[in-house]
Scaffold this active site. Structure first.
Site, short mmCIF file in Angstrom:
data_model
loop_
_atom_site.label_atom_id
_atom_site.label_comp_id
_atom_site.label_asym_id
_atom_site.label_seq_id
_atom_site.Cartn_x
_atom_site.Cartn_y
_atom_site.Cartn_z
N HIS A 144 -2.22 -5.56 1.69
CA HIS A 144 -3.40 -6.21 1.60
C HIS A 144 -3.17 -7.37 0.98
O HIS A 144 -2.26 -7.75 0.25
CB HIS A 144 -4.54 -5.43 0.47
N LYS A 192 0.86 -1.26 -0.02
CA LYS A 192 0.08 0.02 0.12
C LYS A 192 1.09 1.33 0.07
O LYS A 192 1.86 1.18 0.15
CB LYS A 192 -1.04 -0.08 1.24
N TYR A 208 -12.74 -1.86 -3.42
CA TYR A 208 -13.19 -2.04 -2.07
C TYR A 208 -14.54 -2.01 -1.84
O TYR A 208 -15.27 -1.56 -1.16
CB TYR A 208 -12.16 -1.08 -1.28
N ASN A 229 -2.03 0.17 6.72
CA ASN A 229 -1.58 -1.07 7.32
C ASN A 229 -0.65 -1.66 6.27
O ASN A 229 -0.57 -2.98 6.38
CB ASN A 229 -2.57 -1.87 7.91
N GLU A 276 -9.80 -11.02 -7.25
CA GLU A 276 -8.99 -9.83 -7.20
C GLU A 276 -7.69 -9.97 -8.37
O GLU A 276 -7.29 -9.07 -8.69
CB GLU A 276 -8.49 -9.83 -5.81
N PHE A 299 -15.34 3.43 7.41
CA PHE A 299 -13.85 4.05 6.80
C PHE A 299 -13.79 3.89 5.21
O PHE A 299 -12.64 4.38 4.94
CB PHE A 299 -12.95 3.00 7.49
N THR A 312 -5.42 -7.22 10.57
CA THR A 312 -5.57 -5.92 10.08
C THR A 312 -5.00 -4.82 11.02
O THR A 312 -4.38 -3.90 10.27
CB THR A 312 -7.04 -5.72 9.78
P1 CMP Z 1 -7.31 -4.48 3.70
O1 CMP Z 1 -6.94 -5.91 4.26
O2 CMP Z 1 -6.89 -4.00 2.42
O3 CMP Z 1 -8.79 -4.63 3.76
C1 CMP Z 1 -9.70 -3.39 3.84
C2 CMP Z 1 -8.91 -2.24 4.35
O4 CMP Z 1 -9.80 -1.19 5.15
C3 CMP Z 1 -8.05 -2.73 5.55
O5 CMP Z 1 -7.04 -3.52 5.02
C4 CMP Z 1 -7.57 -1.35 6.13
O6 CMP Z 1 -6.56 -0.50 5.23
C5 CMP Z 1 -8.71 -0.61 6.02
N1 CMP Z 1 -9.79 -0.98 7.40
C6 CMP Z 1 -10.08 -1.85 7.90
N2 CMP Z 1 -10.80 -1.84 8.93
C7 CMP Z 1 -10.66 -0.33 9.06
C8 CMP Z 1 -10.97 0.53 10.14
N3 CMP Z 1 -11.61 0.18 11.40
N4 CMP Z 1 -10.54 1.90 10.24
C9 CMP Z 1 -9.92 2.42 9.11
N5 CMP Z 1 -9.76 1.42 8.06
C10 CMP Z 1 -9.96 0.19 8.15
#
Ligand code: CMP
Length: 140
Positions: free
Chosen positions: A117, A11, A51, A114, A128, A59, A93
């Protein structure tokens, strides 16, 4: 165990800090082969579509902004049990809950930024991978 493929995204928070090589080393040292990879800058439309399963979550808008805030590296990882293996290597996550030594524990800045993905099931991996790659771009 079967050889599987999974979709990974490094990311914007991680590309900004030049962490692509360190993250790829973790994949390769743990038996995942990078069989396709490209660095792209996602459009808003692209990020919203990718997404869309989270469209109702609070979020979502912020996540879409974040995913368009810089380049990402999209990649196909291949190996035994690749979907579960990649999720194990990524960690939870929320980096505060990620096991020590996992990619998110090592590198993530927040639950949103984070670093990586990874697909959460074989079905979603197929969907995907097809979202980002043509079959001819995956060399195995
Ligand atoms: P990802 O595994 O890419 O899947 C969805 C993404 O949404 C996740 O990683 C984070 O980047 C984001 N995400 C998930 N939960 C939250 C949250 N509670 N607040 C903000 N971002 C989130």
């Amino acid at each position: 165990m079967a050889v599987e493929r999974t979709l990974s995204i490094i990311k914007p928070d991680a590309t900004r800090r030049n962490l692509t090589g360190k993250i790829n080393a973790i994949f390769e040292e743990n038996g995942l082969r990078i069989v396709a990879q490209k660095r792209i800058w996602m459009s808003r439309a692209h990020a919203k579509e990718f997404y869309k399963v989270h469209a109702e979550r609070p979020f979502y808008a912020s996540l879409v902004d974040f995913m368009c805030s810089g380049p990402v590296v999209v990649q196909v990882l291949e190996g035994e049990n690749a979907v579960a293996k990649n999720r194990e290597l990524m960690g939870a996550t929320d980096p505060a809950k990620a096991a020590p030594g996992t990619i998110r524990a090592l590198f993530a800045e927040s639950i949103e930024a984070n670093s990586v993905h990874g697909s959460d099931s074989a079905e979603n991996a197929a969907r995907e991978i097809a979202f980002f790659f043509a079959q001819t771009e995956i060399v195995g």
